[in-house]
Design an enzyme around this catalytic site. Structure first.
Site: not given
Length: 281
Positions: A82, A104, A134
């Site tokens: 993540d 990200d 994202e």
């Protein structure tokens, strides 16, 4: 049940209309609790480790436990990195057997985000792994160390990003924040539906802790299919451990150990129910 990719579990959820919980784990006990909850509910899940938390739970220790737990699970389990930002850590996770990674680049200009995400996608494909990107910026920070300002996802940016990357899932900012919500969430469901219509792929909700079951289910109906949960689980662990220590004068390590497992189990199980993924394995 074999270890699966994130793309596999969210594609099925997208088709059937439920959400898949993506649960941040930080220890053997939280892994055990999450897997047991998924097995008891006959639900697919995603185990994930946040890059920013690896200073507390080193990847070389936590990662192999996550992968092995997924391999031995009785239900489909994907293993995901993540909020990856460092290519070296992303490479380590993939080499370790993670079946999904997120890059990200939400803090970068759109063109640079696209460029770096494409690099990560190319690398992930070498391992047969799924990818998450994202667009926009979710408020707060993954470890609650910063009060990052939210940037609502623009439909045209999401569409351009997907067209130029082909990412498997897309995290969006629609009023959601990491950590504890300081005021009542105001989620932009119309924007969410517009993004889903523009890109077509399953969308990801970061900042799931603190939303109501009604919020979750409406998000799922509007295109969210992967929902990240961390704060709720860790808060429940702390609450249960405090209760144990206040109620019992002498607590041995293994009683504490089981308390952490049970607390993670309880939180993951309640979110599986909220996301309506039970009996979907």
């Amino acid at each position: 049940m074999p270890l699966v990719t994130m793309k596999e579990v969210v594609a099925r959820a997208d088709h059937a209309g439920y959400g898949v919980g993506s649960f941040n784990v930080v220890s053997m006990q939280t892994i055990m609790g999450a897997i047991k909850a998924a097995e008891d509910a006959n639900s697919p899940i995603i185990l994930q480790a946040a890059e920013v938390r690896l200073k507390h739970s080193p990847l070389n220790l936590l990662g192999p436990m996550m992968v092995e737990a997924a391999r031995k699970a009785k239900v489909p389990v994907a293993v995901h990195l993540d909020h990856g930002s460092q290519l070296e850590i992303i490479k380590q996770a993939l080499a370790m057997g993670f079946t999904s990674v997120m890059y990200d680049g939400s803090h970068l200009p759109l063109e640079e985000n696209i460029k770096k995400t494409r690099e990560v996608i190319k690398l992930a494909k070498e391992y047969g792994a799924s990818t998450e990107g994202e667009i926009g910026r979710v408020g707060g920070s993954e470890d609650s160390s910063e009060d990052i300002e939210m940037v609502i996802t623009q439909v045209k940016d999401a569409s351009s990003f997907f067209q130029h990357t082909g990412v498997d899932t897309l995290a969006v900012a629609i009023g959601n924040v990491h950590g504890i919500y300081k005021s009542e969430p105001k989620l932009q469901f119309q924007r969410l539906m517009e993004i889903k219509q523009a890109v077509g792929i399953p969308l990801v909700l970061h900042g799931g802790s603190g939303l109501t079951n009604s919020d979750f289910r409406r998000c799922i109906s509007c295109g969210i299919k992967k929902i990240n949960v961390q704060t709720a689980t860790l808060t429940n662990v702390v609450r249960k451990v405090r209760s144990l220590l206040s109620e019992t004068k002498e607590v041995d390590y293994f009683t504490y150990h089981q308390c952490v497992i049970d607390a993670a189990y309880e939180s993951v199980g309640s979110h599986i129910e909220a996301f309506q993924s039970g009996n979907q394995a």
